[in-house]
Design an enzyme around this catalytic site. Sequence first.
Site, PDB file in Angstrom:
ATOM      1  N   PHE A 102       0.811  -1.231   0.000  1.00 23.35           N
ATOM      2  CA  PHE A 102       0.000   0.000   0.000  1.00 23.35           C
ATOM      3  C   PHE A 102       0.844   1.282   0.000  1.00 23.35           C
ATOM      4  CE2 PHE A 102      -1.914  -3.324   2.709  1.00 23.35           C
ATOM      5  CZ  PHE A 102      -2.880  -3.761   1.811  1.00 23.35           C
ATOM      6  N   SER A 103       2.085   1.175  -0.490  1.00 19.42           N
ATOM      7  CA  SER A 103       2.963   2.350  -0.493  1.00 19.42           C
ATOM      8  C   SER A 103       2.933   3.083  -1.831  1.00 19.42           C
ATOM      9  CB  SER A 103       4.399   1.916  -0.170  1.00 19.42           C
ATOM     10  OG  SER A 103       4.864   1.001  -1.134  1.00 19.42           O
TER      11      SER A 103
ATOM     12  N   LYS B  78       3.811   1.685  -4.876  1.00 11.17           N
ATOM     13  CA  LYS B  78       4.847   1.208  -5.810  1.00 11.17           C
ATOM     14  C   LYS B  78       4.304   1.078  -7.216  1.00 11.17           C
ATOM     15  CE  LYS B  78       5.191  -2.719  -3.735  1.00 11.17           C
ATOM     16  NZ  LYS B  78       4.245  -2.581  -2.616  1.00 11.17           N
TER      17      LYS B  78
ATOM     18  N   GLU C 270       5.871  -6.646  -9.111  1.00  9.29           N
ATOM     19  CA  GLU C 270       5.902  -7.690  -8.077  1.00  9.29           C
ATOM     20  C   GLU C 270       7.159  -8.558  -8.176  1.00  9.29           C
ATOM     21  OE1 GLU C 270       3.683  -7.236  -5.928  1.00  9.29           O
ATOM     22  OE2 GLU C 270       1.873  -6.506  -6.900  1.00  9.29           O
TER      23      GLU C 270
ATOM     24  N   CYS D 134       1.343   4.475   8.313  1.00 13.48           N
ATOM     25  CA  CYS D 134       1.189   3.459   9.355  1.00 13.48           C
ATOM     26  C   CYS D 134      -0.263   3.392   9.813  1.00 13.48           C
ATOM     27  CB  CYS D 134       2.101   3.752  10.543  1.00 13.48           C
ATOM     28  SG  CYS D 134       1.891   2.570  11.890  1.00 13.48           S
TER      29      CYS D 134
ATOM     30  N   CYS E  45       4.790   1.361  10.638  1.00 17.63           N
ATOM     31  CA  CYS E  45       6.117   1.972  10.754  1.00 17.63           C
ATOM     32  C   CYS E  45       7.010   1.007  11.550  1.00 17.63           C
ATOM     33  CB  CYS E  45       6.020   3.326  11.453  1.00 17.63           C
ATOM     34  SG  CYS E  45       5.619   3.184  13.199  1.00 17.63           S
TER      35      CYS E  45
ATOM     36  N   CYS F 255       5.846   0.563  15.367  1.00 20.78           N
ATOM     37  CA  CYS F 255       4.604  -0.207  15.545  1.00 20.78           C
ATOM     38  C   CYS F 255       4.807  -1.666  15.127  1.00 20.78           C
ATOM     39  CB  CYS F 255       3.467   0.422  14.749  1.00 20.78           C
ATOM     40  SG  CYS F 255       2.982   2.040  15.375  1.00 20.78           S
TER      41      CYS F 255
HETATM   42 ZN    ZN Z   1       3.309   3.407  13.527  1.00 15.29          ZN
END
Ligand code: ZN
Length: 190
Positions: free
Chosen positions: A17-18, A20, A88, A144, A176, A179
């Site tokens: 989910f960044s 890419k 991928e 995050c 992150c 976490c």
């Molecule tokens: Zn976090």
Amino acid sequence: MKIKKAGHIEIFCGCMFSGKTTHLIKRIAQLKKSGAKIQVFNFHLDERYGKNNIISHDGKKIKCEMAKNSTDILKHIKKDTDVVAIDEIHFFNKNLVNLCTKLADNGKIVLTSGLDKDAFGKPFETATLIMAEAEYVKKVHAKCELCTDKASFSYRTNEDKNTISVGAKDKYIPLCRNCFNVEYKNRSKK
Ligand SMILES: [Zn+2]
């Protein structure tokens, strides 16, 4: 004298989910605009969004060819292709690295995208090696899920121990570093 066309390798990598694939699709569109002949490949098991399509989490979609391995990709590359894009990359074994360097050595622009780390926070070998070979490395981040800091870890929310487990929001959340570490510690205490 014929001027030799220079090739190179680019990589977009980060957690799930960044964005890419969004970056990859944008880059493909940019090169297409300049008139380049482009072929796009994806791993054959990744059919989350239907066969023969690459779709980013924000809904952008382009056509692609499905490949089982790097030999499969090589077989399908046409002589006049200028740009080879592979999404991928973490699903492919490290033979893909040789293919990418070989294509770049032969004047092609190679665009790659994939996860840099698995669900346990360990680097994917293929992605790591392509990062070393690439001329351009772009690390992208998600937000995050727990604290809204920049996330670079894909945390698997179920107990599946396999390195590869295809899924999306049903199985993974971006976290992150802090976490991710806390969640892992809590899990091992269970
Ligand atoms: Zn976090």
